[in-house]
Motif scaffolding. Structure first.
Motif, PDB file in Angstrom:
ATOM      1  N   MET A 145      10.372  49.189  -2.659  1.00 13.16           N
ATOM      2  CA  MET A 145       9.217  48.700  -3.422  1.00 13.16           C
ATOM      3  C   MET A 145       9.088  49.509  -4.710  1.00 13.16           C
ATOM      4  SD  MET A 145       7.861  46.220  -1.655  1.00 13.16           S
ATOM      5  CE  MET A 145       6.258  46.064  -2.468  1.00 13.16           C
ATOM      6  N   SER A 146       8.558  48.859  -5.726  1.00 14.27           N
ATOM      7  CA  SER A 146       8.379  49.527  -7.012  1.00 14.27           C
ATOM      8  C   SER A 146       7.026  49.180  -7.616  1.00 14.27           C
ATOM      9  CB  SER A 146       9.476  49.111  -7.999  1.00 14.27           C
ATOM     10  OG  SER A 146      10.744  49.527  -7.576  1.00 14.27           O
ATOM     11  N   TRP A 147       6.526  50.100  -8.417  1.00 13.71           N
ATOM     12  CA  TRP A 147       5.336  49.863  -9.237  1.00 13.71           C
ATOM     13  C   TRP A 147       5.781  49.768 -10.700  1.00 13.71           C
ATOM     14  CZ3 TRP A 147       0.406  48.717  -8.031  1.00 13.71           C
ATOM     15  CH2 TRP A 147      -0.052  48.980  -6.742  1.00 13.71           C
ATOM     16  N   PHE A 148       5.153  48.833 -11.396  1.00 11.86           N
ATOM     17  CA  PHE A 148       5.402  48.639 -12.821  1.00 11.86           C
ATOM     18  C   PHE A 148       4.060  48.646 -13.547  1.00 11.86           C
ATOM     19  CE2 PHE A 148       9.826  47.144 -12.529  1.00 11.86           C
ATOM     20  CZ  PHE A 148       9.905  46.851 -11.173  1.00 11.86           C
ATOM     21  N   ARG A 149       4.100  48.755 -14.862  1.00  9.76           N
ATOM     22  CA  ARG A 149       2.879  48.633 -15.645  1.00  9.76           C
ATOM     23  C   ARG A 149       3.188  47.979 -16.980  1.00  9.76           C
ATOM     24  NH1 ARG A 149       1.693  55.072 -16.882  1.00  9.76           N
ATOM     25  NH2 ARG A 149       3.438  55.403 -18.367  1.00  9.76           N
ATOM     26  N   GLN A 150       2.165  47.346 -17.528  1.00  9.71           N
ATOM     27  CA  GLN A 150       2.307  46.705 -18.823  1.00  9.71           C
ATOM     28  C   GLN A 150       1.067  47.000 -19.655  1.00  9.71           C
ATOM     29  OE1 GLN A 150       3.123  42.468 -18.771  1.00  9.71           O
ATOM     30  NE2 GLN A 150       3.994  42.573 -20.835  1.00  9.71           N
ATOM     31  N   ALA A 151       1.280  47.745 -20.724  1.00  9.37           N
ATOM     32  CA  ALA A 151       0.200  48.071 -21.649  1.00  9.37           C
ATOM     33  C   ALA A 151       0.084  46.970 -22.698  1.00  9.37           C
ATOM     34  CB  ALA A 151       0.480  49.417 -22.309  1.00  9.37           C
ATOM     35  N   GLU A 199      -2.716  57.169 -22.236  1.00  3.67           N
ATOM     36  CA  GLU A 199      -1.478  56.390 -22.323  1.00  3.67           C
ATOM     37  C   GLU A 199      -1.061  55.758 -20.999  1.00  3.67           C
ATOM     38  OE1 GLU A 199      -1.984  59.543 -23.376  1.00  3.67           O
ATOM     39  OE2 GLU A 199      -0.185  60.784 -23.046  1.00  3.67           O
ATOM     40  N   ASP A 200      -1.775  56.070 -19.935  1.00  3.51           N
ATOM     41  CA  ASP A 200      -1.537  55.403 -18.651  1.00  3.51           C
ATOM     42  C   ASP A 200      -2.285  54.073 -18.564  1.00  3.51           C
ATOM     43  OD1 ASP A 200      -1.745  58.632 -17.125  1.00  3.51           O
ATOM     44  OD2 ASP A 200       0.083  57.484 -17.533  1.00  3.51           O
ATOM     45  N   THR A 201      -3.109  53.778 -19.539  1.00  7.29           N
ATOM     46  CA  THR A 201      -3.854  52.527 -19.545  1.00  7.29           C
ATOM     47  C   THR A 201      -2.906  51.338 -19.578  1.00  7.29           C
ATOM     48  OG1 THR A 201      -5.793  53.487 -20.630  1.00  7.29           O
ATOM     49  CG2 THR A 201      -5.475  51.110 -20.871  1.00  7.29           C
ATOM     50  N   ALA A 202      -3.046  50.450 -18.600  1.00  4.55           N
ATOM     51  CA  ALA A 202      -2.144  49.303 -18.471  1.00  4.55           C
ATOM     52  C   ALA A 202      -2.596  48.469 -17.282  1.00  4.55           C
ATOM     53  CB  ALA A 202      -0.709  49.767 -18.253  1.00  4.55           C
ATOM     54  N   VAL A 203      -1.988  47.293 -17.160  1.00  3.67           N
ATOM     55  CA  VAL A 203      -2.101  46.525 -15.921  1.00  3.67           C
ATOM     56  C   VAL A 203      -0.934  46.940 -15.037  1.00  3.67           C
ATOM     57  CG1 VAL A 203      -2.185  44.253 -14.865  1.00  3.67           C
ATOM     58  CG2 VAL A 203      -3.185  44.606 -17.137  1.00  3.67           C
ATOM     59  N   TYR A 204      -1.233  47.303 -13.802  1.00  2.00           N
ATOM     60  CA  TYR A 204      -0.228  47.789 -12.871  1.00  2.00           C
ATOM     61  C   TYR A 204       0.126  46.700 -11.859  1.00  2.00           C
ATOM     62  CZ  TYR A 204      -0.591  52.516 -14.682  1.00  2.00           C
ATOM     63  OH  TYR A 204      -0.526  53.623 -15.491  1.00  2.00           O
ATOM     64  N   THR A 229      -3.464  44.975 -11.345  1.00  2.00           N
ATOM     65  CA  THR A 229      -4.765  45.620 -11.359  1.00  2.00           C
ATOM     66  C   THR A 229      -4.874  46.466 -12.622  1.00  2.00           C
ATOM     67  OG1 THR A 229      -6.321  46.963 -10.061  1.00  2.00           O
ATOM     68  CG2 THR A 229      -3.990  47.603  -9.955  1.00  2.00           C
ATOM     69  N   GLN A 230      -6.009  46.335 -13.307  1.00  2.82           N
ATOM     70  CA  GLN A 230      -6.202  46.993 -14.595  1.00  2.82           C
ATOM     71  C   GLN A 230      -6.602  48.454 -14.399  1.00  2.82           C
ATOM     72  OE1 GLN A 230      -6.039  45.750 -17.988  1.00  2.82           O
ATOM     73  NE2 GLN A 230      -6.195  47.956 -18.388  1.00  2.82           N
ATOM     74  N   VAL A 231      -5.916  49.325 -15.087  1.00  2.19           N
ATOM     75  CA  VAL A 231      -6.269  50.740 -15.128  1.00  2.19           C
ATOM     76  C   VAL A 231      -6.595  51.095 -16.572  1.00  2.19           C
ATOM     77  CG1 VAL A 231      -5.432  53.103 -14.846  1.00  2.19           C
ATOM     78  CG2 VAL A 231      -4.865  51.362 -13.138  1.00  2.19           C
ATOM     79  N   THR A 232      -7.785  51.609 -16.787  1.00  2.00           N
ATOM     80  CA  THR A 232      -8.202  52.013 -18.114  1.00  2.00           C
ATOM     81  C   THR A 232      -8.612  53.475 -18.076  1.00  2.00           C
ATOM     82  OG1 THR A 232      -8.991  49.780 -18.611  1.00  2.00           O
ATOM     83  CG2 THR A 232      -9.755  51.562 -20.042  1.00  2.00           C
ATOM     84  N   VAL A 233      -7.962  54.284 -18.886  1.00  5.42           N
ATOM     85  CA  VAL A 233      -8.261  55.716 -18.951  1.00  5.42           C
ATOM     86  C   VAL A 233      -8.893  55.986 -20.307  1.00  5.42           C
ATOM     87  CG1 VAL A 233      -7.376  58.053 -18.721  1.00  5.42           C
ATOM     88  CG2 VAL A 233      -6.260  56.159 -17.499  1.00  5.42           C
ATOM     89  N   SER A 234     -10.169  56.297 -20.269  1.00  6.28           N
ATOM     90  CA  SER A 234     -10.905  56.472 -21.524  1.00  6.28           C
ATOM     91  C   SER A 234     -12.157  57.295 -21.283  1.00  6.28           C
ATOM     92  CB  SER A 234     -11.291  55.109 -22.095  1.00  6.28           C
ATOM     93  OG  SER A 234     -12.108  55.252 -23.242  1.00  6.28           O
ATOM     94  N   SER A 235     -12.533  58.064 -22.292  1.00 12.74           N
ATOM     95  CA  SER A 235     -13.770  58.826 -22.202  1.00 12.74           C
ATOM     96  C   SER A 235     -14.925  58.043 -22.826  1.00 12.74           C
ATOM     97  CB  SER A 235     -13.607  60.171 -22.896  1.00 12.74           C
ATOM     98  OG  SER A 235     -13.174  59.996 -24.235  1.00 12.74           O
ATOM     99  N   LYS A 292       2.961  45.768 -25.204  1.00 12.99           N
ATOM    100  CA  LYS A 292       4.218  46.407 -24.803  1.00 12.99           C
ATOM    101  C   LYS A 292       4.875  45.647 -23.670  1.00 12.99           C
ATOM    102  CE  LYS A 292       2.978  51.099 -26.213  1.00 12.99           C
ATOM    103  NZ  LYS A 292       2.939  52.538 -25.800  1.00 12.99           N
ATOM    104  N   GLU A 293       6.144  45.915 -23.459  1.00 10.65           N
ATOM    105  CA  GLU A 293       6.863  45.290 -22.366  1.00 10.65           C
ATOM    106  C   GLU A 293       6.497  45.960 -21.041  1.00 10.65           C
ATOM    107  OE1 GLU A 293      10.895  43.800 -24.718  1.00 10.65           O
ATOM    108  OE2 GLU A 293      11.031  45.235 -23.081  1.00 10.65           O
ATOM    109  N   ARG A 294       6.651  45.221 -19.984  1.00 10.81           N
ATOM    110  CA  ARG A 294       6.418  45.787 -18.656  1.00 10.81           C
ATOM    111  C   ARG A 294       7.481  46.840 -18.385  1.00 10.81           C
ATOM    112  NH1 ARG A 294       4.324  41.763 -14.251  1.00 10.81           N
ATOM    113  NH2 ARG A 294       4.723  40.486 -16.075  1.00 10.81           N
TER     114      ARG A 294
END
Length: 116
Positions: A33-39, A88-93, A110-116, A42-44
């Motif tokens: 199994m693998s995890w990917f992300r797409q910001a 920079e980890d912000t992306a859909v995973y 699933t959306q991950v948003t890293v922000s202050s 940008k490309e996945r």
């Protein structure tokens, strides 16, 4: 085949999230199994992978030491523990079957948003 990703959200830099991916429609115990992300814009990209038996893992350099991939065979679920998150980890995973590869149609992610 279906992948249902969950666990994303908004988190401050330095925070943690645990993503889950429930898989069905194939023999989970025999599949890497693998995890990917797409910001945005940008490309996945591949983030992490785990072998079918769980003994071999692979991470892209930017997440090594911060992310951990694992799997639970009884639940047909793969996890991604993400610590010390950065903007920079912000992306859909997304998850998929395959080691450093995607063998099936993608789920919703699933959306991950890293922000202050």
């Amino acid at each position: 085949v279906q992948f249902v990703e969950s666990g994303g959200g908004l988190v401050q830099p330095g925070g943690s999230l645990r993503l889950s991916c429930a898989a069905s429609g194939f023999t989970f115990t025999r599949a890497a199994m693998s995890w990917f992300r797409q910001a945005p814009g940008k490309e996945r990209e591949l983030v992490a992978a785990i072998s079918s038996a769980g003994g071999i893992t692979n991470y892209i350099d930017s997440v090594k030491g911060r992310f951990t991939i694992s799997r639970a065979y009884a639940q047909n679920t793969v996890y991604l523990q993400m610590n010390s998150l950065k903007p920079e980890d912000t992306a859909v995973y997304f998850c998929n079957a395959g080691f450093n590869a995607a063998l099936y149609t993608w789920g919703q992610g699933t959306q991950v948003t890293v922000s202050s």
